[in-house]
Design an enzyme around this catalytic site. Structure first.
Site, mmCIF file in Angstrom:
data_model
loop_
_atom_site.group_PDB
_atom_site.id
_atom_site.type_symbol
_atom_site.label_atom_id
_atom_site.label_comp_id
_atom_site.label_asym_id
_atom_site.label_seq_id
_atom_site.Cartn_x
_atom_site.Cartn_y
_atom_site.Cartn_z
ATOM 1 N N ASP A 158 5.933 2.283 1.962
ATOM 2 C CA ASP A 158 5.060 1.133 2.178
ATOM 3 C C ASP A 158 4.357 1.321 3.523
ATOM 4 O OD1 ASP A 158 3.883 -1.338 2.658
ATOM 5 O OD2 ASP A 158 5.595 -2.494 1.922
ATOM 6 N N HIS A 159 3.028 1.475 3.483
ATOM 7 C CA HIS A 159 2.270 1.769 4.699
ATOM 8 C C HIS A 159 2.278 0.605 5.686
ATOM 9 C CE1 HIS A 159 -0.105 4.493 6.931
ATOM 10 N NE2 HIS A 159 -0.714 5.078 5.922
ATOM 11 N N ARG A 160 2.688 -0.574 5.248
ATOM 12 C CA ARG A 160 2.802 -1.702 6.169
ATOM 13 C C ARG A 160 3.990 -1.519 7.110
ATOM 14 N NH1 ARG A 160 3.131 -6.437 1.793
ATOM 15 N NH2 ARG A 160 4.702 -4.929 1.082
ATOM 16 N N PRO A 212 0.842 -1.204 0.000
ATOM 17 C CA PRO A 212 0.000 0.000 0.000
ATOM 18 C C PRO A 212 0.877 1.253 0.000
ATOM 19 C CG PRO A 212 0.030 -1.003 2.180
ATOM 20 C CD PRO A 212 0.789 -1.926 1.295
#
Length: 416
Positions: A388-390, A214
């Site tokens: 990367d939003h993770r 994401p």
């Protein structure tokens, strides 16, 4: 065959740099391997004598498969070679008979009759592509050792088939579409060009990245006037040494200093967790005739601006000549894509898995800015961070680009 890339499944042995009977040291270059994106020199993983070259030049080999045997001179490798051949047989052979095939009851009798019996030797990637494209391996002619079906054999077979039955013209030929009744203008001539290996790899990596990671983006405008003046002074001083520091070298140096304070952006998302990298290896996006590659300047945590300039210049030269090392090809922990030389103001980059972030850099241009309540003309540059939003959140991304801006606008910190 080493794995050079997180999704690499096979490589082609281009050229042996050693012959049987040669003595090799640990880490000495032994062969050139072509991956989907570059030709890479690989090193010997042991010291000794080359007792047997198991793979001919030009052969595609799955990752993890033995390509050579190194041992003591005169050592008997009969048992080792037999063990390797036995593993290959078990791994590559697909036995097609009434027992091994769980045939669905609704398959027609004539389709069952068309399935040949015997053994079909195919590489794992060849079987995977054949299954995805519904290609019968029994109809594919293998060009590998012993008639083994390779990935290229399946791709060639795929290009000759449409809807599993209709032959098509060569890729370079014009394809005339059948006439249909429509009010819109007809396109009667179309040309289909299949992807080469590099473009196929780029397609797989970018789709996987945008599908699984994401992305979020944070941008900042950096005042570069002072940095450009410092750069000019450095290059004038180093002119006799043949060293020239680019704007990108300063960006790389600033990114390194920022990553030291925000190590999450130097991490990787692996196995549903965050893997922090001790070293900082900066990937540099390089455009080639066939496509984009992102080799890394390795071990650059403590490199000076001049050392980075020399390393980057050497990396680009070896990228163009196919002399990259495996760790340079796959070892990047954070990457930078700079399109400033193409007069691009700003853009966003796709993260290169399994990295957590990638930075897009635009051109340095004179632009109006407000300073002390007055409009002035300053050299500025736009930077956009893809994350990367993770692994990281938006606030962390904002702090990262804020620190990067601060460092770039204080260029003396980058040369101390």
């Amino acid at each position: 065959m080493p794995q050079m890339g997180y999704d690499m499944q096979e490589g082609t042995l281009v050229r042996w740099l050693k012959s049987e009977g040669d003595t090799v040291a640990l880490g000495e270059l032994i062969a050139e391997v072509e991956t989907d994106k570059a030709v890479v020199e690989i090193e010997a993983t042991a010291a000794g004598t080359v007792l047997k070259l198991l793979v001919d030049e030009g052969t595609s080999v799955p990752v993890g498969e033995a390509i050579a045997v190194i041992g003591e001179q005169g050592e008997d490798i009969g048992v080792v070679q037999a063990d390797i051949e036995e593993k290959l047989d078990h791994k590559d052979e697909v036995v097609v008979d009434d027992v091994s095939l769980n045939i669905n009851q609704d398959i027609k009798d004539e389709e069952i009759a068309s399935v040949p019996t015997g053994e079909i030797k195919a590489s794992p990637i060849a079987r995977k592509i054949a299954a995805e494209q519904n290609i019968d391996l029994a109809l594919v002619i293998g060009t590998g050792p012993g008639g083994r079906i390779t990935k290229n054999d399946v791709i060639k077979a795929e290009s000759k088939v449409v809807d599993n039955s209709q032959p098509v013209q060569a890729a370079s030929a014009d394809i005339v579409q059948p006439e249909t009744k429509t009010d819109s203008p007809q396109i009667v001539d179309q040309k289909f060009v299949p992807l080469n290996k590099m473009r196929s790899q780029i397609a797989r990596v970018t789709v996987a990245s945008k599908t699984n990671a994401p992305h979020f983006y944070v941008s900042v405008e950096v005042e570069m006037t002072e940095l450009m003046n410092v750069r000019s002074q450095i290059n004038e001083t180093l002119q006799d040494q043949g060293v020239k520091v680019s704007v990108n070298d300063f960006v790389v140096r600033a990114a390194i200093e920022t990553l030291k304070k925000f190590p999450k952006f130097n991490a990787s998302f692996i196995n549903e967790g965050i893997q922090f990298n001790d070293g900082i290896n900066i990937g540099i996006a390089i455009a080639t005739e066939d496509g984009l590659i992102v080799p890394a300047v390795t071990d650059c945590k403590n490199k000076s601006i001049v050392e980075l300039a020399q390393s980057t210049k050497d990396l680009i030269a070896r990228s163009q000549s196919g002399k990259l090392k495996p760790d340079e090809y796959t070892g990047a922990t954070f990457s930078i894509s700079n399109l400033g030389m193409f007069d691009v103001d700003n853009f966003v980059a796709i993260i290169l898995p399994p990295q957590a972030a990638m930075m897009a850099v635009g051109s340095v241009k004179p632009r109006p800015v407000v300073k002390n309540g007055e409009i002035a003309i300053e050299q500025t540059m736009n930077v956009t961070l893809s994350s990367d939003h993770r692994v990281v959140d938006g606030a962390e991304g904002a702090k990262f680009v804020g620190e990067l801006k601060k460092v770039l606008e204080s260029p003396l910190l980058l040369i101390l």
